[in-house]
Design a protein around this motif. Sequence first.
Motif, PDB file in Angstrom:
ATOM      1  N   SER A 152       0.825  -1.206   0.000  1.00 31.40           N
ATOM      2  CA  SER A 152       0.000   0.000   0.000  1.00 31.40           C
ATOM      3  C   SER A 152       0.859   1.255   0.000  1.00 31.40           C
ATOM      4  CB  SER A 152      -0.927   0.013   1.216  1.00 31.40           C
ATOM      5  OG  SER A 152      -1.793  -1.093   1.220  1.00 31.40           O
ATOM      6  N   ALA A 282      -4.900   3.209  -1.613  1.00 29.75           N
ATOM      7  CA  ALA A 282      -3.781   2.523  -0.977  1.00 29.75           C
ATOM      8  C   ALA A 282      -3.600   2.992   0.461  1.00 29.75           C
ATOM      9  CB  ALA A 282      -2.503   2.771  -1.777  1.00 29.75           C
ATOM     10  N   SER A 286      -3.482   0.860   4.074  1.00 27.33           N
ATOM     11  CA  SER A 286      -2.305   0.900   4.945  1.00 27.33           C
ATOM     12  C   SER A 286      -2.645   1.170   6.403  1.00 27.33           C
ATOM     13  CB  SER A 286      -1.320   1.961   4.447  1.00 27.33           C
ATOM     14  OG  SER A 286      -1.825   3.271   4.646  1.00 27.33           O
ATOM     15  N   VAL A 337      -3.743  -3.518  -4.997  1.00 33.47           N
ATOM     16  CA  VAL A 337      -2.907  -3.777  -3.821  1.00 33.47           C
ATOM     17  C   VAL A 337      -3.285  -5.099  -3.175  1.00 33.47           C
ATOM     18  CG1 VAL A 337      -2.353  -3.008  -1.486  1.00 33.47           C
ATOM     19  CG2 VAL A 337      -2.375  -1.361  -3.360  1.00 33.47           C
TER      20      VAL A 337
END
Length: 410
Positions: A152, A282, A286, A337
Amino acid sequence: MSEHENAVEIPQKLFNKNYVLLWFGQIVSAVGNSIQYIALMWWIMEKFPSNQSGIVIGWMFASNMIPVAAIGPFAGVLVDRISRKAIVVLSDALRGVLILWMAYLAYTNQLTTFWIYFISALMGIGAAFFRPSLQATIPNIVPDKHLTRANSLFQTGMQFTQIIGPAIGGVLVGFLGTFFVFALNGISFLISAFTEIFIDFKQRFRKSEKVKSFLHDFKEGLKFTYAKKMIFWTMIIASLLNFAFAPVDILIAKQVKVIYHLGALELGYVVSAFALGMIIGAGLLSILPELKKKHNVIILNMLAAGVLFSIMGFASNFVMFLVFSFLIGTSVSISDVLFMVVLQRIIPDEKRGRVFSVLTTAGTVLQPVSLALIGWVSAILTNSIIFLALGIMVTFGSLFMYLVPGIREV
């Protein structure tokens, strides 16, 4: 661990030296690349009439992708047999030299379509070796529990460059010209290659590597891909989705210049909006807890991207077009991802180069066809109809993902 592998100690921290250096190197080269992306697209749009520029841009992208499709699986064998570090460093260094050569040609007014196609093809060869090396390396330099976050953050960094790069590129092209932009990109690749020299790639090698033939390893990669039905059928669907998405840059450039009557700076804004969406997607992954079952999130985001793509061409004004670009970027990022994490976990390290190369080849093999056709199609059909047709293809392809064997287990 198999007796055919050398022991490799995986770092316990996410932000270790190897990950940070790899991340930094790619950020630097990606900034230069995103700046050049705008410069080269706009150079072609300015040099050729609107009914020809799409064809030239399409063949430029096709010439970059054809080598990836042609030599990808063979490159993957080398990625597993020799040092991935050497491949990554040399790939970036050689691509830096090629871009500097393009800068020289632009400066001396010798940059013709022939040179653009030729240099794009050589850049594609470098990418055919570089991408599987990078994808195979990330699981070796970060702990498994941080693999989603590592991918990510890597994507976030790459896409951040797509926000600042195109905006800077639009300004630099207007004030300094294409030569300066190309030279900047070439230097960024050389800087990236330099930082990669200091990375320990922690690659596993099989002890029996030397006694097995190149052909044996090539077949082994294909057999593994086919045996894993989830990977195989997802690869087929992804190839069709990439066919649909391949000409999006050409369609966007035409939309900005011909439909909205705007310039290179606004084209940069659209690319930046897509990149901002990729960052948001992303970034969310994360910070959110690890998803145990990822398939629904992957497929639903692919489906959302298809629907948005279908109606993007009907945006009545430039601001709406920016919003569509942002939302598609968010959806694509989340799917990409999560699926990359799934692949990195289920493919053994000593096979990753070959399998990722097969996947890259399958994902790109139809893109040159799409890019070669889009110039001719865009001369016949309106942008909105093309967006609609390709978006429908993405939508139905996403729905077919639910039929893939084993997809509900990931």
